[in-house]
Structure formats: structure tokens, C-alpha cells
Write a protein that holds these residues in place. Sequence first.
Motif, PDB file in Angstrom:
ATOM      1  N   ASP A  72       0.810  -1.224   0.000  1.00 31.74           N
ATOM      2  CA  ASP A  72       0.000   0.000   0.000  1.00 31.74           C
ATOM      3  C   ASP A  72       0.840   1.269   0.000  1.00 31.74           C
ATOM      4  O   ASP A  72       0.462   2.264  -0.610  1.00 31.74           O
ATOM      5  N   THR A  73       1.957   1.268   0.686  1.00 32.74           N
ATOM      6  CA  THR A  73       2.760   2.481   0.858  1.00 32.74           C
ATOM      7  C   THR A  73       4.025   2.494   0.001  1.00 32.74           C
ATOM      8  O   THR A  73       4.836   3.411   0.127  1.00 32.74           O
ATOM      9  N   ASN A  74       4.195   1.508  -0.877  1.00 29.44           N
ATOM     10  CA  ASN A  74       5.431   1.391  -1.650  1.00 29.44           C
ATOM     11  C   ASN A  74       5.705   2.609  -2.521  1.00 29.44           C
ATOM     12  O   ASN A  74       6.835   3.111  -2.561  1.00 29.44           O
ATOM     13  N   ALA A  75       4.699   3.117  -3.214  1.00 35.72           N
ATOM     14  CA  ALA A  75       4.910   4.282  -4.083  1.00 35.72           C
ATOM     15  C   ALA A  75       5.281   5.517  -3.262  1.00 35.72           C
ATOM     16  O   ALA A  75       6.086   6.342  -3.700  1.00 35.72           O
ATOM     17  N   ASP A  76       4.713   5.642  -2.042  1.00 33.61           N
ATOM     18  CA  ASP A  76       5.003   6.790  -1.185  1.00 33.61           C
ATOM     19  C   ASP A  76       6.473   6.828  -0.769  1.00 33.61           C
ATOM     20  O   ASP A  76       7.006   7.892  -0.473  1.00 33.61           O
ATOM     21  N   LYS A  77       7.098   5.667  -0.722  1.00 35.80           N
ATOM     22  CA  LYS A  77       8.482   5.565  -0.241  1.00 35.80           C
ATOM     23  C   LYS A  77       9.446   5.195  -1.371  1.00 35.80           C
ATOM     24  O   LYS A  77      10.504   4.626  -1.123  1.00 35.80           O
ATOM     25  N   TRP A  78       9.083   5.519  -2.599  1.00 35.72           N
ATOM     26  CA  TRP A  78       9.855   5.089  -3.766  1.00 35.72           C
ATOM     27  C   TRP A  78      11.329   5.447  -3.670  1.00 35.72           C
ATOM     28  O   TRP A  78      12.202   4.633  -3.945  1.00 35.72           O
ATOM     29  N   GLU A  79      11.652   6.644  -3.261  1.00 37.02           N
ATOM     30  CA  GLU A  79      13.061   7.058  -3.239  1.00 37.02           C
ATOM     31  C   GLU A  79      13.865   6.337  -2.164  1.00 37.02           C
ATOM     32  O   GLU A  79      15.085   6.364  -2.195  1.00 37.02           O
ATOM     33  N   GLN A  80      13.207   5.691  -1.205  1.00 38.14           N
ATOM     34  CA  GLN A  80      13.909   4.891  -0.189  1.00 38.14           C
ATOM     35  C   GLN A  80      13.883   3.396  -0.531  1.00 38.14           C
ATOM     36  O   GLN A  80      14.462   2.585   0.181  1.00 38.14           O
ATOM     37  N   ASP A  81      13.206   3.035  -1.614  1.00 39.29           N
ATOM     38  CA  ASP A  81      13.042   1.633  -1.998  1.00 39.29           C
ATOM     39  C   ASP A  81      14.387   1.042  -2.427  1.00 39.29           C
ATOM     40  O   ASP A  81      15.192   1.718  -3.077  1.00 39.29           O
ATOM     41  N   CYS A  82      14.610  -0.228  -2.098  1.00 37.33           N
ATOM     42  CA  CYS A  82      15.877  -0.883  -2.480  1.00 37.33           C
ATOM     43  C   CYS A  82      16.011  -1.030  -3.993  1.00 37.33           C
ATOM     44  O   CYS A  82      17.109  -1.229  -4.498  1.00 37.33           O
ATOM     45  N   PHE A  83      14.911  -0.922  -4.745  1.00 39.34           N
ATOM     46  CA  PHE A  83      14.963  -1.041  -6.199  1.00 39.34           C
ATOM     47  C   PHE A  83      15.059   0.323  -6.896  1.00 39.34           C
ATOM     48  O   PHE A  83      15.128   0.395  -8.112  1.00 39.34           O
ATOM     49  N   TYR A  84      15.040   1.390  -6.127  1.00 36.97           N
ATOM     50  CA  TYR A  84      15.120   2.743  -6.691  1.00 36.97           C
ATOM     51  C   TYR A  84      16.499   2.964  -7.292  1.00 36.97           C
ATOM     52  O   TYR A  84      17.515   2.643  -6.694  1.00 36.97           O
ATOM     53  N   VAL A  85      16.515   3.520  -8.489  1.00 34.49           N
ATOM     54  CA  VAL A  85      17.772   3.864  -9.158  1.00 34.49           C
ATOM     55  C   VAL A  85      17.775   5.372  -9.347  1.00 34.49           C
ATOM     56  O   VAL A  85      16.939   5.912 -10.082  1.00 34.49           O
ATOM     57  N   LYS A  86      18.681   6.045  -8.668  1.00 32.97           N
ATOM     58  CA  LYS A  86      18.764   7.508  -8.741  1.00 32.97           C
ATOM     59  C   LYS A  86      19.187   7.924 -10.130  1.00 32.97           C
ATOM     60  O   LYS A  86      20.131   7.362 -10.708  1.00 32.97           O
TER      61      LYS A  86
END
Length: 172
Positions: free
Chosen positions: A155-169
Motif C-alpha cells: 500500500d505504501t510502496n509508491a510513497d516511499k519510492w526514493e527509499q526503496d531498495c529497487f530505486y535507481v537515482k
Amino acid sequence: MMHDLPKRKPTRLHGYDYSSPGVYFVTVCTKGRRELLSKIVGTGVLDGPKNFLTSYGEIAHKHLVGMSDFYDNVKIDKFIIMPNHIHLLIHIHEGKRGNGPSWTPVPTNSLIVRLISTFKRFCNKEYGENIWQRSFHDHIIRNEQDYLKIWNYIDTNADKWEQDCFYVKEKE
């Protein structure tokens, strides 16, 4: 000359029957973490993150919703399509074991593996290319507390996208 290939680490729990009734948390990633599936827009308090599916994401959504047409004892309880991965809560109910198409060389007792393989194959056919990583991550849900924790995470995955382990800066 014969080259030694690197040994691949097993991705499934050894000896576990992934066709057993229960709930499984599965993450499917794109190759190279390419952000093809959605775009997350907005990061501030007033413009909370919104997750917009791309055409690739729309195709993935269509096939995830349709999986119960192929596997009558499987229900996808919840999922989210992120830019470069998909999280799913997959519920296997008592019933027939392992109906549905199985055209790939995978262990025949593994319904989860067949379901993910079918999903990827249907998507790739429409994409005209293979966008998926070779395997997937899984977690066997152990109890209601575990289930609710994963439900909330999705439910909250999109809200925390920049902290997600799959996020690529993005490179600046």
C-alpha cells in the motif's frame, strides 16, 4: 576450451512445495532495473506521490488481473506495479494442483513458478521483447501479522519510492 559458468544461488526455499496452499509475497523485477512499468510523480506534502502506469505497466496490469482465469485455485490478493518491479501477494487455495499453461522447463510441482512464468510470457509476447529479470524474489507468508505487514508495505510502496531498495537515482 570450456569456461566455468558462475554458480547461481538457488532462489527458492529448498524442499518447499510452492504449490502448497498459503500466501506468498513475490517481487518480479525488470532486467537491469529499467524503469519501464510506471512513473512516480510528486514527492511533497501537497503533491503526494502518484503512480502512473506506462503502456508496459498497463499490459502487466491486464495480465495480472487475468491470472485467475488460468489458475482457478490462485488469487492475487494485492499487487503494485512500480517503475522497475512488481510486488504481489499470491494466495493459493485448496483445490486442483497446478492447472494452467505450462510451456517452460520448470519444476512441475511449483505453481508459483509457473504462474510467474506464464505472466512474464504473456507480457513479453505483447511487448515484443523480454523485459524481465530471470527469476523473482519470494517470501512465504507465515501468519496474519506477516500478511498485514506485507499488505501495508504494498500500500505504501509508491510513497516511499526514493527509499526503496529497487530505486535507481537518476544521473544528473
